[in-house]
Enzyme design. Sequence first.
Site, PDB file in Angstrom:
ATOM      1  CG  ASN A 390      39.529  78.199  14.852  1.00  0.00           C
ATOM      2  OD1 ASN A 390      40.002  78.115  13.725  1.00  0.00           O
ATOM      3  ND2 ASN A 390      39.667  79.282  15.587  1.00  0.00           N
ATOM      4  CG  ASP A 391      42.937  75.238  16.633  1.00  0.00           C
ATOM      5  OD1 ASP A 391      43.053  76.351  16.081  1.00  0.00           O
ATOM      6  OD2 ASP A 391      42.956  75.077  17.855  1.00  0.00           O
ATOM      7  CB  ILE A 392      39.757  70.094  13.599  1.00  0.00           C
ATOM      8  CG1 ILE A 392      38.377  70.718  13.756  1.00  0.00           C
ATOM      9  CG2 ILE A 392      40.282  69.605  14.931  1.00  0.00           C
ATOM     10  CD1 ILE A 392      37.305  69.714  14.124  1.00  0.00           C
ATOM     11  CB  THR A 393      38.382  73.750   9.742  1.00  0.00           C
ATOM     12  OG1 THR A 393      38.522  74.997  10.452  1.00  0.00           O
ATOM     13  CG2 THR A 393      37.263  72.951  10.365  1.00  0.00           C
ATOM     14  CB  ALA A 431      45.842  75.141  19.617  1.00  0.00           C
TER      15      ALA A 431
END
Lengths: 463, 136
Positions: A390-393, A431
């Site tokens: 999720n966060d890394i995209t 996060a």
Amino acid sequence: METLAPLLYLVSSVLFILALRGLSHPETSRQGLNFGILGMCIAILTTLITPAIPSYGLIIGGIVIGGTIGTITALRIKMTALPQLVAAFHSLVGLAAVCVAIAAFHNPEAYGIGTLGHIHISSLIEMCLGVAIGAITFSGSIVAWGKLQGIISGKPLSFSGQHLFNICFALALILMTALVCLTGSTSVFWGIILVSLVLGVTLIIPIGGADMPVIVSMLNSYSGWAAAGIGFTLQNPLLIITGALVGASGAILSYIMCKGMNRSFLSVLLGGFGADHTPTAAGGYGDKAAKIGSADDAAFIMKNAARVIIVPGYGMAVAQAQHVVREMADILKAHGVDVRYAIHPVAGRMPGHMNVLLAEANVPYDEVFELDDINRDFAQADVAYVIGANDITNPAAKNDSSSPIYGMPVLDVERAKTVLFVKRSMGSGYAGIDNPLFFGDNTLMLLGDAKKMTEEIVKAIES
Amino acid sequence: MQDQPTTLTNEALNLSITAEQLSDQAHKLALDISSYNFATSGHESFVMMGFTIFVLACFVGYYVVWRVTPALHSPLMAITNAISSVIIVGALIASGPDNMSFSKIMGFIAVVLASINIFGGFIVTRRMLSMFKKKG
């Protein structure tokens, strides 16, 4: 013997360097591992044949007990639990360093560093340093292990005045070291161990789960410095060299992880990340609504694609979906689709974790690419299949300066013609940050369990 | 006339005893000096040499680790974990003496802990590396 032992220690130092050198490529890595094992055998045997060791019974017993425990644990551990295992191992190095320092303090004659109560000052300083780092590594790693294992809450636990508290503890350590050097007092020496143990806990406990990759690497580094500190005490170059190698390695990994999250090392240490975000309600990001798709839609899109990039995150490993993802990739490849994997530096819970998980699912390593090598290719890709990430995209990292992850390098998945985003629900990521990607025009949300959804897609492609 | 040689031999005897005592003292002094050298300046010079080794090894580590491919960062952590347990060398010395003592027990515990790490670290590294396969 007098010159032979240092020579053999030198040989094993060189073998350790070659072991790390071997890891520069998967082809040479197994040979590197053999160098490492050989180096360790030489180091142990060399020490055993020195005249300082007349009795072997306890030693052999210890190696057999430890070896058995280590072997069984290493063979049984699941690859998803690798970060916990590594954290636990770090704690053992720390504790071993503490034990060796205590032994040296109580029997300095054996190490040739003075007599009981009359140890040379430089040895005492090194000993205090080694024991402090060892004890911090030990208790800190236990906390990290507890957080990764889920025994201790992954949420950052901070208390008011914690930084002041830690600074006081650090100052107390310096004072106590000076006191030990001046008086040689045993009780102060034990006091150093106690204070360091507490400091290890208070240092790591405020750090949030999202920062764990940095912490695991940092503790890796600490375990190296502890070994080097003991090496100074025992006047053993092998320990100093190995400790420095490990310390440098852990420091570099921490740096890479920090860069992967756009966080400074200091801010990670100060802790408290990932706590204060209340994610906005599902489905509502401005006036846009997310498009929800089905497995059949996804199968149709992917079958007709020329290039698919799979973006896995830790959620894929939690759902045990990596095998079925590889199966899907195989079928797509049989349909003439070019399939590749894109890995973010912090995709797993420790450096390189996702690569191991994919390798375990028999994904060839030459289909797996790092962020810098593949990010440009998303523009040419027909489909980006995001699973468990999720966060890394999150594009907010690039264009929303108010986002807490602003500036973090992310995978440019939104540049692909279609983004297929597999997700359990519309909630936020690890996060606790919203992802505008869900509401993108070219995004199709596939809501459901990662493993089940991929299985359904496989079935739909085959039919 | 008969007394003279006797006093002479007595004096010679006394002289030889004093000489022996003197040589003993000199020997003791020499020993003291040599052990003093070992104890202080010998150790001080090791600190400097050890520090040199340490700094150079940090540089070697820095350049070697940057060349490690990111795909193998997990095996890197596992193997560094195993080799940092070379601390077992210190534990072996502590648990070596014939007589049972507190420091021997500490040494034994450290041997067990370090062995867990050595075996565990190398085996888990081997498991990981054996999974990395090429296409086809």
